[in-house]
Design a protein around this motif. Structure first.
Motif, mmCIF file in Angstrom:
data_model
loop_
_atom_site.group_PDB
_atom_site.id
_atom_site.type_symbol
_atom_site.label_atom_id
_atom_site.label_comp_id
_atom_site.label_asym_id
_atom_site.label_seq_id
_atom_site.Cartn_x
_atom_site.Cartn_y
_atom_site.Cartn_z
ATOM 1 N N ILE A 77 70.221 66.347 -14.451
ATOM 2 C CA ILE A 77 71.178 65.581 -13.658
ATOM 3 C C ILE A 77 70.651 64.175 -13.364
ATOM 4 O O ILE A 77 69.451 63.933 -13.388
ATOM 5 C CB ILE A 77 71.518 66.279 -12.321
ATOM 6 N N VAL A 78 71.581 63.288 -13.083
ATOM 7 C CA VAL A 78 71.253 61.952 -12.581
ATOM 8 C C VAL A 78 71.071 62.081 -11.071
ATOM 9 O O VAL A 78 71.970 62.539 -10.377
ATOM 10 C CB VAL A 78 72.397 60.958 -12.874
ATOM 11 N N THR A 79 69.892 61.712 -10.569
ATOM 12 C CA THR A 79 69.710 61.755 -9.110
ATOM 13 C C THR A 79 70.009 60.399 -8.484
ATOM 14 O O THR A 79 70.511 60.323 -7.376
ATOM 15 C CB THR A 79 68.293 62.187 -8.718
ATOM 16 N N SER A 80 69.668 59.333 -9.175
ATOM 17 C CA SER A 80 70.017 57.981 -8.737
ATOM 18 C C SER A 80 70.013 57.086 -9.974
ATOM 19 O O SER A 80 69.536 57.504 -11.032
ATOM 20 C CB SER A 80 69.055 57.465 -7.655
ATOM 21 N N PHE A 81 70.515 55.887 -9.824
ATOM 22 C CA PHE A 81 70.613 55.019 -11.002
ATOM 23 C C PHE A 81 70.851 53.582 -10.574
ATOM 24 O O PHE A 81 71.177 53.307 -9.408
ATOM 25 C CB PHE A 81 71.752 55.477 -11.920
ATOM 26 N N CYS A 82 70.671 52.677 -11.503
ATOM 27 C CA CYS A 82 71.092 51.293 -11.265
ATOM 28 C C CYS A 82 71.809 50.790 -12.507
ATOM 29 O O CYS A 82 71.536 51.250 -13.625
ATOM 30 C CB CYS A 82 69.920 50.393 -10.896
ATOM 31 N N ALA A 100 68.639 55.366 -15.201
ATOM 32 C CA ALA A 100 68.817 56.448 -14.231
ATOM 33 C C ALA A 100 67.525 57.214 -14.002
ATOM 34 O O ALA A 100 66.658 57.281 -14.870
ATOM 35 C CB ALA A 100 69.900 57.410 -14.716
ATOM 36 N N SER A 101 67.422 57.811 -12.827
ATOM 37 C CA SER A 101 66.387 58.803 -12.561
ATOM 38 C C SER A 101 66.948 60.138 -13.018
ATOM 39 O O SER A 101 67.972 60.593 -12.514
ATOM 40 C CB SER A 101 66.053 58.862 -11.071
ATOM 41 N N VAL A 102 66.269 60.738 -14.004
ATOM 42 C CA VAL A 102 66.745 61.968 -14.624
ATOM 43 C C VAL A 102 65.896 63.132 -14.126
ATOM 44 O O VAL A 102 64.671 63.102 -14.238
ATOM 45 C CB VAL A 102 66.632 61.868 -16.164
ATOM 46 N N LEU A 103 66.549 64.132 -13.570
ATOM 47 C CA LEU A 103 65.860 65.351 -13.139
ATOM 48 C C LEU A 103 66.226 66.462 -14.118
ATOM 49 O O LEU A 103 67.352 66.960 -14.122
ATOM 50 C CB LEU A 103 66.285 65.743 -11.717
ATOM 51 N N LEU A 104 65.276 66.815 -14.986
ATOM 52 C CA LEU A 104 65.544 67.881 -15.955
ATOM 53 C C LEU A 104 65.680 69.211 -15.236
ATOM 54 O O LEU A 104 65.015 69.455 -14.213
ATOM 55 C CB LEU A 104 64.401 67.968 -16.973
ATOM 56 N N ASP A 105 66.479 70.099 -15.780
ATOM 57 C CA ASP A 105 66.609 71.441 -15.221
ATOM 58 C C ASP A 105 65.223 72.097 -15.223
ATOM 59 O O ASP A 105 64.546 72.126 -16.257
ATOM 60 C CB ASP A 105 67.575 72.281 -16.060
ATOM 61 N N GLY A 126 74.306 63.086 -9.325
ATOM 62 C CA GLY A 126 74.666 64.488 -9.517
ATOM 63 C C GLY A 126 75.336 64.772 -10.841
ATOM 64 O O GLY A 126 75.611 65.935 -11.164
ATOM 65 N N MET A 127 75.575 63.738 -11.641
ATOM 66 C CA MET A 127 76.250 63.934 -12.934
ATOM 67 C C MET A 127 75.338 64.714 -13.886
ATOM 68 O O MET A 127 74.160 64.422 -14.020
ATOM 69 C CB MET A 127 76.585 62.569 -13.546
ATOM 70 N N ARG A 128 75.917 65.716 -14.553
ATOM 71 C CA ARG A 128 75.156 66.513 -15.525
ATOM 72 C C ARG A 128 75.052 65.730 -16.839
ATOM 73 O O ARG A 128 76.035 65.181 -17.341
ATOM 74 C CB ARG A 128 75.877 67.846 -15.790
ATOM 75 N N ILE A 129 73.835 65.698 -17.395
ATOM 76 C CA ILE A 129 73.588 64.932 -18.617
ATOM 77 C C ILE A 129 72.722 65.724 -19.588
ATOM 78 O O ILE A 129 72.035 66.675 -19.195
ATOM 79 C CB ILE A 129 72.881 63.583 -18.294
ATOM 80 N N GLU A 130 72.784 65.306 -20.839
ATOM 81 C CA GLU A 130 71.960 65.934 -21.880
ATOM 82 C C GLU A 130 71.356 64.839 -22.757
ATOM 83 O O GLU A 130 71.924 63.753 -22.884
ATOM 84 C CB GLU A 130 72.794 66.889 -22.735
ATOM 85 N N ASP A 156 79.651 68.150 -11.539
ATOM 86 C CA ASP A 156 78.492 67.491 -10.921
ATOM 87 C C ASP A 156 77.704 68.484 -10.068
ATOM 88 O O ASP A 156 78.272 69.414 -9.480
ATOM 89 C CB ASP A 156 78.954 66.338 -10.024
ATOM 90 N N ALA A 157 76.401 68.255 -9.971
ATOM 91 C CA ALA A 157 75.553 69.054 -9.083
ATOM 92 C C ALA A 157 75.819 68.632 -7.645
ATOM 93 O O ALA A 157 76.084 67.455 -7.367
ATOM 94 C CB ALA A 157 74.088 68.829 -9.431
ATOM 95 N N ALA A 158 75.737 69.587 -6.739
ATOM 96 C CA ALA A 158 75.909 69.286 -5.323
ATOM 97 C C ALA A 158 74.702 68.487 -4.837
ATOM 98 O O ALA A 158 73.577 68.690 -5.312
ATOM 99 C CB ALA A 158 76.039 70.576 -4.521
ATOM 100 N N PHE A 159 74.929 67.587 -3.883
ATOM 101 C CA PHE A 159 73.848 66.750 -3.359
ATOM 102 C C PHE A 159 72.679 67.594 -2.863
ATOM 103 O O PHE A 159 71.508 67.232 -3.044
ATOM 104 C CB PHE A 159 74.381 65.868 -2.230
ATOM 105 N N GLU A 160 72.965 68.753 -2.281
ATOM 106 C CA GLU A 160 71.917 69.644 -1.775
ATOM 107 C C GLU A 160 70.942 70.063 -2.878
ATOM 108 O O GLU A 160 69.783 70.314 -2.621
ATOM 109 C CB GLU A 160 72.551 70.911 -1.154
ATOM 110 N N ALA A 161 71.439 70.110 -4.100
ATOM 111 C CA ALA A 161 70.622 70.592 -5.219
ATOM 112 C C ALA A 161 69.547 69.592 -5.647
ATOM 113 O O ALA A 161 68.564 69.964 -6.258
ATOM 114 C CB ALA A 161 71.527 70.920 -6.410
ATOM 115 N N TYR A 162 69.735 68.316 -5.280
ATOM 116 C CA TYR A 162 68.764 67.316 -5.751
ATOM 117 C C TYR A 162 68.313 66.351 -4.670
ATOM 118 O O TYR A 162 67.574 65.412 -4.937
ATOM 119 C CB TYR A 162 69.337 66.540 -6.942
#
Ligand SMILES: [Zn+2]
Length: 166
Positions: A77-82, A100-105, A126-130, A156-162
């Protein structure tokens, strides 16, 4: 003194070249070798259980070696980005683009990468990416084997998830 000397200096052009060798170390070497095979490899801390990618060989919080290797998916998911709109010398990507800051599963820290194949204004936290991998014959020991990430179309992932990974 000449008149030029009394004017304020507002810019100086200085040609600079740095040449250096990067010594990866054991953990990063294993990470980079896995990348040459199209795999993403993290390491888990035996104490706090956090998974680091790229691994550095130890947990910065607990101060212990992270010997357990963890294969990671090439999606997350994207946790933050510019959104980059300002051209700079040597830029090679069409603007605007998204870094983007990418948080791998399965990972607990993010790394920076590009998000493309979507208008920059539509990228969101929270956007899901590959990963979109470069052709195999171009692979080397580098995260550049992944050209960029793109949306998967999943919810999208819920904010709580990341929220702990911003
Ligand atoms: Zn730890």
């Amino acid at each position: 003194m000449s008149q030029v000397a009394s004017e304020p200096v507002t810019a100086v052009e200085t040609p600079i070249r740095l040449q250096y060798r990067y010594t990866a170390g054991h953990a990063t070497t294993r990470f980079l070798r896995a990348l040459t095979e199209g795999r993403l490899l993290g390491q888990r801390c035996p104490r706090c259980r956090k998974v680091y990618v790229p691994p550095r060989g130890s947990c910065p919080t607990c101060g212990v070696p992270t010997d357990e290797e963890v294969p990671l998916a090439d999606r997350g998911i994207v946790t933050s980005f510019c959104i980059v709109n300002v051209p700079f010398v040597g830029h090679a990507i069409e603007m605007p683009y998204v870094a983007a800051s990418v948080l791998l599963d399965g990972a607990d820290i993010t790394f920076q990468h590009l998000v493309q194949e979507i208008p920059a204004a539509e990228v969101r936290m929270g956007m899901r990416i590959e990963a979109v991998w470069a052709p195999r014959e171009e692979w080397g020991p580098s995260l550049e084997n992944i050209r960029h990430f793109r949306p998967t179309g999943e919810p999208d992932a819920a904010f709580e998830a990341y929220k702990e990974h911003l």
